[in-house]
Design an enzyme around this catalytic site. Structure first.
Site, PDB file in Angstrom:
ATOM      1  N   LYS A 125       0.820  -1.216   0.000  1.00 12.33           N
ATOM      2  CA  LYS A 125       0.000   0.000   0.000  1.00 12.33           C
ATOM      3  C   LYS A 125       0.855   1.268   0.000  1.00 12.33           C
ATOM      4  O   LYS A 125       0.492   2.268  -0.608  1.00 12.33           O
ATOM      5  CB  LYS A 125      -0.948   0.028   1.202  1.00 12.33           C
ATOM      6  CG  LYS A 125      -2.101  -0.943   1.034  1.00 12.33           C
ATOM      7  CD  LYS A 125      -3.243  -0.638   1.989  1.00 12.33           C
ATOM      8  CE  LYS A 125      -4.405  -1.580   1.729  1.00 12.33           C
ATOM      9  NZ  LYS A 125      -5.466  -1.458   2.736  1.00 12.33           N
ATOM     10  N   LYS A 208      -5.115 -10.389  -6.979  1.00 13.34           N
ATOM     11  CA  LYS A 208      -6.326 -10.385  -6.155  1.00 13.34           C
ATOM     12  C   LYS A 208      -7.378  -9.440  -6.747  1.00 13.34           C
ATOM     13  O   LYS A 208      -7.022  -8.365  -7.223  1.00 13.34           O
ATOM     14  CB  LYS A 208      -5.940  -9.921  -4.745  1.00 13.34           C
ATOM     15  CG  LYS A 208      -7.003 -10.127  -3.698  1.00 13.34           C
ATOM     16  CD  LYS A 208      -6.578  -9.529  -2.369  1.00 13.34           C
ATOM     17  CE  LYS A 208      -6.761  -8.027  -2.367  1.00 13.34           C
ATOM     18  NZ  LYS A 208      -6.694  -7.388  -1.061  1.00 13.34           N
ATOM     19  N   LYS A 211     -10.823  -3.469  -5.000  1.00  9.88           N
ATOM     20  CA  LYS A 211     -11.546  -2.247  -5.379  1.00  9.88           C
ATOM     21  C   LYS A 211     -10.587  -1.185  -5.901  1.00  9.88           C
ATOM     22  O   LYS A 211     -11.009  -0.226  -6.519  1.00  9.88           O
ATOM     23  CB  LYS A 211     -12.384  -1.720  -4.212  1.00  9.88           C
ATOM     24  CG  LYS A 211     -11.635  -1.483  -2.925  1.00  9.88           C
ATOM     25  CD  LYS A 211     -12.614  -1.206  -1.778  1.00  9.88           C
ATOM     26  CE  LYS A 211     -11.963  -1.465  -0.428  1.00  9.88           C
ATOM     27  NZ  LYS A 211     -12.901  -1.605   0.663  1.00  9.88           N
TER      28      LYS A 211
HETATM   29  P1  TYM Z   1     -10.818  -5.135   3.834  1.00  6.87           P
HETATM   30  O1  TYM Z   1     -11.769  -4.057   4.132  1.00  6.87           O
HETATM   31  O2  TYM Z   1      -9.718  -4.862   2.843  1.00  6.87           O
HETATM   32  O3  TYM Z   1     -11.589  -6.413   3.295  1.00  6.87           O
HETATM   33  C1  TYM Z   1     -12.685  -6.953   4.021  1.00  6.87           C
HETATM   34  C2  TYM Z   1     -12.672  -8.454   3.943  1.00  6.87           C
HETATM   35  O4  TYM Z   1     -12.779  -8.894   2.583  1.00  6.87           O
HETATM   36  C3  TYM Z   1     -11.742  -9.833   2.299  1.00  6.87           C
HETATM   37  N1  TYM Z   1     -11.357  -9.704   0.875  1.00  6.87           N
HETATM   38  C4  TYM Z   1     -11.232 -10.754   0.047  1.00  6.87           C
HETATM   39  N2  TYM Z   1     -11.416 -12.074   0.243  1.00  6.87           N
HETATM   40  C5  TYM Z   1     -11.219 -12.891  -0.828  1.00  6.87           C
HETATM   41  N3  TYM Z   1     -10.849 -12.435  -2.046  1.00  6.87           N
HETATM   42  C6  TYM Z   1     -10.643 -11.126  -2.289  1.00  6.87           C
HETATM   43  N4  TYM Z   1     -10.304 -10.688  -3.499  1.00  6.87           N
HETATM   44  C7  TYM Z   1     -10.845 -10.209  -1.205  1.00  6.87           C
HETATM   45  N5  TYM Z   1     -10.747  -8.859  -1.073  1.00  6.87           N
HETATM   46  C8  TYM Z   1     -11.064  -8.576   0.204  1.00  6.87           C
HETATM   47  C9  TYM Z   1     -10.602  -9.418   3.220  1.00  6.87           C
HETATM   48  O5  TYM Z   1      -9.682 -10.482   3.414  1.00  6.87           O
HETATM   49  C10 TYM Z   1     -11.354  -9.056   4.489  1.00  6.87           C
HETATM   50  O6  TYM Z   1     -11.648 -10.213   5.241  1.00  6.87           O
HETATM   51  N6  TYM Z   1      -7.740  -5.226   7.783  1.00  6.87           N
HETATM   52  C11 TYM Z   1      -9.049  -5.617   7.294  1.00  6.87           C
HETATM   53  C12 TYM Z   1     -10.190  -5.072   8.119  1.00  6.87           C
HETATM   54  C13 TYM Z   1     -10.080  -5.307   9.589  1.00  6.87           C
HETATM   55  C14 TYM Z   1     -10.325  -6.530  10.265  1.00  6.87           C
HETATM   56  C15 TYM Z   1     -10.127  -6.241  11.648  1.00  6.87           C
HETATM   57  C16 TYM Z   1     -10.667  -7.813   9.833  1.00  6.87           C
HETATM   58  C17 TYM Z   1      -9.765  -4.390  10.519  1.00  6.87           C
HETATM   59  N7  TYM Z   1      -9.803  -4.944  11.781  1.00  6.87           N
HETATM   60  C18 TYM Z   1     -10.272  -7.242  12.601  1.00  6.87           C
HETATM   61  C19 TYM Z   1     -10.815  -8.809  10.815  1.00  6.87           C
HETATM   62  C20 TYM Z   1     -10.620  -8.514  12.175  1.00  6.87           C
HETATM   63  C21 TYM Z   1      -9.213  -5.101   5.882  1.00  6.87           C
HETATM   64  O7  TYM Z   1      -8.570  -4.160   5.470  1.00  6.87           O
HETATM   65  O8  TYM Z   1     -10.194  -5.733   5.177  1.00  6.87           O
END
Ligand code: TYM
Length: 346
Positions: A125, A208, A211
């Protein structure tokens, strides 16, 4: 009338699920299949479930304030439209529960620089210009550990890209317990498995689905209409062969594997049984079948999401009640943490 809240607080759960999604605008099929679909499934199992819109994580990159508020509601609407029941699951936004940031600071003092420097998501990032990245982007995984451990969550359903952050969460819990000679924070189980823990780009099966990809054709957005979904699957990159009937036939065919994975997750079946169903078909025949299934499942979610977004007050009430319930769990755990580390609370 049955008091659902009272009933659920009386229920004894041994397993507590926590997970979160960032309100950074745009939700993809990856978010749905890799995370939110599984949030819904875990809600009906034997878990107490806590789902959070992590707005404080979102500002590790600058967000337009008006959009951030709307995007926060949009993720909440998505959770509910996808099937999360706010009377059973605790649904809230992170900044409404200040204990997250408070425990996050403590974990900044537990996590080591070397651990944080290994985080590949920071490197991705921050890119080449890492000197100009926000300090919060670097510290972000410690706040994520706080999100989870603030509830003593035992299970965290996430996509594969969050695996390293969950390992760090375990390291933080272990180091805290060791440094203060306590057995206080649990060592959390990541729940990554599942068919679609890594949904890939429709334009490049080795990347992957995200967005932030500049090409909109690379992803299915949760708000895409039926025509767009058909078009995107039609244009999805593939190779020239027919679909195999068995798993070894997917080897070195990342795009075929991705479309099969998506179909399997949408139809709740294993890759094996999908291949039995569609093996031998050409992509030209398979793609419309896949698109039709995606539209059938995603369009009711989009419609309900749009309905909820027209009623922002309804969303705000749900989030506010959720934050109250979350604080009832988080407050005592933070207080106990303060006690353990010797913070005077006169
Ligand atoms: P974020 O907002 O980027 O994504 C949310 C969830 O979607 C999953 N995801 C995917 N899974 C499969 N294939 C893909 N292409 C794909 N794109 C996104 C992500 O793995 C995630 O589960 N750091 C986290 C948010 C967070 C969090 C937490 C999660 C903050 N605190 C505590 C669990 C527990 C994040 O940026 O997810």
């Amino acid at each position: 009338m049955v008091d659902k809240e009272k009933q659920s607080s009386l229920k004894k759960f041994e397993k507590r699920v926590f997970s979160g999604v960032q309100p950074t605008g745009g939700l993809t099929l990856g978010n749905y299949l890799g995370a939110v679909k599984r949030f819904v499934e875990m809600q009906s199992e034997d878990y107490e479930t806590i789902y959070c819109v992590v707005d404080q994580h979102a500002i590790t990159a600058w967000q337009n304030p008006l959009e951030l508020r709307e995007n926060t509601r949009q993720i909440a609407a998505f959770f509910i439209a996808a099937g999360i029941d706010p009377n059973s699951a605790i649904l809230f936004n992170q900044s409404a529960v200040p204990e997250h940031a408070q425990l996050g600071w403590i974990f900044n003092c537990v996590a080591r620089m070397g651990w944080m420097q290994r985080m590949t998501q920071f490197k991705d990032k921050a890119g080449k210009n890492s000197q100009n990245a926000a300090l919060g982007l670097f510290a972000y995984p410690a706040l994520m550990a706080a999100d989870i451990l603030l509830y003593h969550a035992t299970h965290v359903p996430v996509g594969d890209d969050q695996k390293q952050h969950l390992e760090l969460t375990r390291d933080i819990a272990i180091k805290f317990n060791h440094d203060y000679k306590v057995d206080f924070f649990p060592v959390t189980e990541p729940v990554i498995g599942g068919t679609a823990s890594r949904v890939m780009s429709l334009r490049d099966g080795t990347k992957k689905m995200s967005k932030s990809d500049p090409s909109d054709l690379s992803r299915i957005n949760m708000g895409d209409d039926a025509d767009t979904i058909f078009l995107k699957f039609k244009k999805a990159k593939t190779d020239a062969g027919a679909l195999p009937s068995e798993i070894p036939g997917l080897k070195n065919r990342p795009e075929a594997e991705n479309l099969i994975t998506i179909y399997s997750a949408l139809s709740n079946q294993s890759i094996e049984s999908t291949l039995k169903e569609v093996g031998g078909k050409q992509f030209s025949e398979f793609k419309p079948i896949l698109a039709e299934l995606a539209v059938e499942l995603l369009s009711p979610i989009s419609t309900e999401m749009n309905r909820l977004m027209q009623n922002s007050e309804e969303i705000d009430i749900i989030l506010s009640k959720g934050a109250d319930r979350a604080r009832k769990i988080a407050g005592p755990i933070l207080q106990k943490t303060y006690e353990i580390i010797g913070m005077l609370q006169p």
